[in-house]
Design a protein around this motif. Structure first.
Motif, short mmCIF file in Angstrom:
data_model
loop_
_atom_site.label_atom_id
_atom_site.label_comp_id
_atom_site.label_asym_id
_atom_site.label_seq_id
_atom_site.Cartn_x
_atom_site.Cartn_y
_atom_site.Cartn_z
N GLN A 101 0.83 -1.20 0.00
CA GLN A 101 0.00 0.00 0.00
C GLN A 101 0.87 1.26 0.00
OE1 GLN A 101 -2.82 -0.33 3.24
NE2 GLN A 101 -3.39 -2.39 2.63
N GLU A 102 1.87 1.28 -0.87
CA GLU A 102 2.78 2.40 -1.07
C GLU A 102 3.73 2.64 0.10
OE1 GLU A 102 1.02 6.01 -2.61
OE2 GLU A 102 -0.62 4.87 -3.49
N ALA A 103 3.79 1.75 1.05
CA ALA A 103 4.67 1.89 2.21
C ALA A 103 5.82 0.89 2.11
CB ALA A 103 3.90 1.68 3.50
N MET A 104 7.05 1.37 2.05
CA MET A 104 8.20 0.47 2.00
C MET A 104 8.47 -0.08 3.39
SD MET A 104 11.93 0.87 0.20
CE MET A 104 12.81 1.85 1.39
N PHE A 105 8.63 -1.40 3.47
CA PHE A 105 8.85 -2.03 4.77
C PHE A 105 10.16 -2.81 4.84
CE2 PHE A 105 6.37 -4.90 2.21
CZ PHE A 105 7.00 -6.12 2.38
N CYS A 106 10.76 -3.14 3.71
CA CYS A 106 12.07 -3.79 3.73
C CYS A 106 12.77 -3.55 2.41
CB CYS A 106 11.95 -5.28 4.04
SG CYS A 106 11.18 -6.28 2.77
N GLN A 107 14.07 -3.81 2.42
CA GLN A 107 14.86 -3.62 1.21
C GLN A 107 16.03 -4.59 1.17
OE1 GLN A 107 16.35 0.42 1.10
NE2 GLN A 107 16.59 0.49 3.29
N PHE A 108 16.50 -4.82 -0.03
CA PHE A 108 17.65 -5.70 -0.25
C PHE A 108 18.69 -4.90 -1.01
CE2 PHE A 108 20.04 -8.81 -2.77
CZ PHE A 108 20.43 -9.69 -1.76
N ILE A 109 19.86 -4.69 -0.38
CA ILE A 109 20.91 -3.88 -0.98
C ILE A 109 22.25 -4.59 -0.76
CG2 ILE A 109 22.09 -1.65 -0.98
CD1 ILE A 109 19.52 -0.47 0.28
N SER A 110 22.97 -4.78 -1.84
CA SER A 110 24.33 -5.35 -1.79
C SER A 110 24.40 -6.63 -0.94
CB SER A 110 25.31 -4.32 -1.24
OG SER A 110 25.30 -3.16 -2.03
N GLY A 111 23.45 -7.53 -1.15
CA GLY A 111 23.47 -8.81 -0.47
C GLY A 111 22.99 -8.78 0.97
N LYS A 112 22.43 -7.64 1.40
CA LYS A 112 21.95 -7.53 2.78
C LYS A 112 20.45 -7.24 2.79
CE LYS A 112 26.24 -6.36 4.92
NZ LYS A 112 26.50 -7.20 6.04
N PHE A 113 19.80 -7.74 3.83
CA PHE A 113 18.35 -7.66 4.02
C PHE A 113 18.11 -6.65 5.14
CE2 PHE A 113 14.58 -10.66 5.35
CZ PHE A 113 13.70 -9.61 5.28
N TYR A 114 17.40 -5.56 4.81
CA TYR A 114 17.11 -4.51 5.78
C TYR A 114 15.61 -4.43 6.03
CZ TYR A 114 21.87 -2.95 4.89
OH TYR A 114 23.22 -2.89 4.78
N LEU A 115 15.24 -4.30 7.30
CA LEU A 115 13.84 -4.23 7.71
C LEU A 115 13.57 -2.86 8.32
CD1 LEU A 115 11.29 -6.01 7.96
CD2 LEU A 115 12.08 -6.66 10.23
N ARG A 116 12.44 -2.29 7.94
CA ARG A 116 12.07 -0.97 8.46
C ARG A 116 11.77 -1.05 9.95
NH1 ARG A 116 7.74 3.05 5.73
NH2 ARG A 116 7.50 4.53 7.43
N GLY A 117 12.30 -0.09 10.67
CA GLY A 117 12.03 0.01 12.11
C GLY A 117 10.91 0.99 12.38
N GLY A 118 10.94 1.55 13.57
CA GLY A 118 9.93 2.51 14.01
C GLY A 118 9.23 2.01 15.25
N GLY A 119 8.86 2.94 16.11
CA GLY A 119 8.13 2.58 17.33
C GLY A 119 8.84 1.51 18.14
N GLU A 120 8.09 0.53 18.59
CA GLU A 120 8.63 -0.56 19.42
C GLU A 120 9.63 -1.43 18.67
OE1 GLU A 120 5.54 -4.19 19.22
OE2 GLU A 120 4.60 -2.30 19.84
N LEU A 121 9.56 -1.42 17.35
CA LEU A 121 10.48 -2.23 16.55
C LEU A 121 11.93 -1.81 16.72
CD1 LEU A 121 8.97 -2.96 13.04
CD2 LEU A 121 9.94 -4.59 14.64
N ASP A 122 12.17 -0.52 16.88
CA ASP A 122 13.54 -0.03 17.04
C ASP A 122 14.22 -0.71 18.22
OD1 ASP A 122 13.29 1.69 14.89
OD2 ASP A 122 12.89 3.45 16.11
N ASP A 123 13.54 -0.76 19.35
CA ASP A 123 14.12 -1.39 20.54
C ASP A 123 14.37 -2.88 20.32
OD1 ASP A 123 14.04 1.04 21.87
OD2 ASP A 123 12.09 0.64 22.78
#
Length: 193
Positions: free
Chosen positions: A30-52
């Motif tokens: 729904q137009e919201a990016m939640f993860c990405q794959f860059i240079s062989g690495k998997f990144y997950l969007r944080g925010g709120g309680e997820l950061d901790d």
């Protein structure tokens, strides 16, 4: 980790849009990016309680290196969690997707938008509209292009360009004013007579 493994894993959580981002691939719901794959690495969007939670799992934030600066963004490297087969990653994915969609929805709502965030509406027009008594996007939308134009015209005088009416109509429709159909433009101009 390969891009195909990344895409296979993400597909377990539903259907998403894939776009090129930061030299890699971003996944959107729904137009919201939640993860990405860059240079062989998997990144997950944080925010709120997820950061901790992500910090407690020793996940590092992504650093986007530009020509002269480095920007640290709210995406955490979860490649090691994937490689370890951690069951926590599934839970984190679901939280990240939900949070990303929630934040995007709030950002897109009229309550959190500024007039200048609408198409055709730069800071100068926002100030003109506010000086004319229209304080927020909701009121702007409810009044419509003709009434907004008339209020601005009564505040600033008869020298206000009629194209301003078209800019307001485009802002309401979410498009650039030059993309308005000619019959619609004529209808707006005629309503002023």
């Amino acid at each position: 980790m390969t891009e195909q493994l990344f895409l296979n894993y993400v597909s377990k959580f539903g259907k998403f849009q894939k776009r090129s981002m930061f030299g890699g691939v971003g996944m959107f719901k729904q137009e919201a990016m939640f993860c990405q794959f860059i240079s062989g690495k998997f990144y997950l969007r944080g925010g709120g309680e997820l950061d901790d939670k992500l910090t407690a799992l020793h996940c590092e934030k992504y650093r986007h290196v530009k020509k002269q600066t480095t920007a640290t963004v709210n995406y955490y490297d979860v490649t090691s969690l994937y490689n370890e087969g951690s069951s926590k990653l599934d839970t984190l994915m679901r939280l990240s997707i939900a949070l990303a969609v929630e934040q995007r929805t709030k950002k897109k709502s009229n309550l959190n938008r500024r007039l200048r965030d609408l198409p055709n509406m730069q800071l100068t027009l926002e100030r003109m509209v506010k000086k004319s008594g229209i304080e927020d996007v909701q009121t702007f939308m409810e009044l419509g292009a003709d009434q907004v134009f008339e209020k601005v015209k009564s505040t600033y005088g008869k020298d206000v360009d009629d194209k301003l009416r078209w800019k307001f109509a485009g802002a309401i429709q979410g498009i650039h004013w030059k993309l308005l159909k000619e019959p619609h433009k004529r209808g707006l101009s005629l309503s002023a007579l």
